[in-house]
Design a protein around this motif. Sequence first.
Motif, mmCIF file in Angstrom:
data_model
loop_
_atom_site.group_PDB
_atom_site.id
_atom_site.type_symbol
_atom_site.label_atom_id
_atom_site.label_comp_id
_atom_site.label_asym_id
_atom_site.label_seq_id
_atom_site.Cartn_x
_atom_site.Cartn_y
_atom_site.Cartn_z
ATOM 1 N N GLU A 134 0.816 -1.214 0.000
ATOM 2 C CA GLU A 134 0.000 0.000 0.000
ATOM 3 C C GLU A 134 0.855 1.272 0.000
ATOM 4 N N GLU A 162 -4.696 -6.113 -9.333
ATOM 5 C CA GLU A 162 -4.918 -4.804 -8.726
ATOM 6 C C GLU A 162 -3.645 -4.256 -8.093
ATOM 7 N N LYS A 226 -7.399 5.548 -7.861
ATOM 8 C CA LYS A 226 -8.070 4.853 -6.751
ATOM 9 C C LYS A 226 -7.600 3.409 -6.596
ATOM 10 N N TYR A 227 -6.827 2.927 -7.587
ATOM 11 C CA TYR A 227 -6.287 1.564 -7.507
ATOM 12 C C TYR A 227 -4.788 1.606 -7.237
ATOM 13 N N PRO A 228 -4.285 0.683 -6.422
ATOM 14 C CA PRO A 228 -5.046 -0.304 -5.659
ATOM 15 C C PRO A 228 -5.792 0.343 -4.496
ATOM 16 N N ARG A 229 -6.874 -0.287 -4.105
ATOM 17 C CA ARG A 229 -7.651 0.228 -2.988
ATOM 18 C C ARG A 229 -6.891 0.043 -1.681
ATOM 19 N N THR A 230 -7.404 0.591 -0.611
ATOM 20 C CA THR A 230 -6.678 0.600 0.658
ATOM 21 C C THR A 230 -6.553 -0.790 1.266
ATOM 22 N N ILE A 233 -8.695 -4.404 1.252
ATOM 23 C CA ILE A 233 -9.893 -4.403 0.403
ATOM 24 C C ILE A 233 -9.687 -5.258 -0.852
ATOM 25 N N PRO A 234 -8.542 -5.155 -1.564
ATOM 26 C CA PRO A 234 -8.363 -6.035 -2.717
ATOM 27 C C PRO A 234 -8.458 -7.522 -2.368
#
Length: 240
Positions: A134, A162, A226-230, A233-234
């Motif tokens: 992240e 992602e 917005k990708y990858p999400r936080t 979440i993926p």
Amino acid sequence: MEEKIGTKDLIKKIFLEYKIELEKEEVEKFENFLNIFIDKNSQINLSAIRKPEDIILKHFLDSIILNIFVEFEENAKVLDMWTGWGFPLIPLAIINPEIKFTWVDSVWKKLKAVEEFSKELWLENISTINSRAEDLWQDLNHRESYDYVVSRATAYFPVLLEYVIPLLKVGWIFCAYKLDDKEELKSIKKALTRLWAKIMKVKNYEIEEQKRVIVFIEKIKKTNKKYPRTVWIPLTKPIV
């Protein structure tokens, strides 16, 4: 097989069975890596694969099979996502000394082991990054900065995409080593659309009658920020 553990003859024989001929220096490095890996594996349990011939087949050979299907561009930047104790990273670095390889992982123990392997093998084309996924994607030194990303037998395919696609430059390639699972391949259709990527080709191969594939995915447009999400979440809500 009756050959002595770690011998050059064992390595050359197995690779030649798959029509891969190594240079003398490459054979020597793989022999050294085999002995180093066996020793390290006895100390900290890197892998359940312990027989020399199985290590050569299922780790070394499976890693460099990629070079049959793709020739890296000169001076390409290649990222290995979550390499499994140095695979495919180190075998690829051995046979592609002109290519710069980077590996990212948040597990310090794995990073340290890979760095030790690289040092003992005199591999100067490998660097490592100790980072959570992240954090890496928000770093402009890494986001959309790599020509190739490789990943071998890691996460569920939509999750993996992602995490990987945001790191690639537009027009460049993700090489995903996978088992031959047609259902998993179908599962990435939505993720490819959302992440602006497409399948270029799928190359099939077998190692000891186990069917495997390398899926080549091209990034066709910049990834939405917005990708990858936080965090998590993926993993918990993959794009399917």
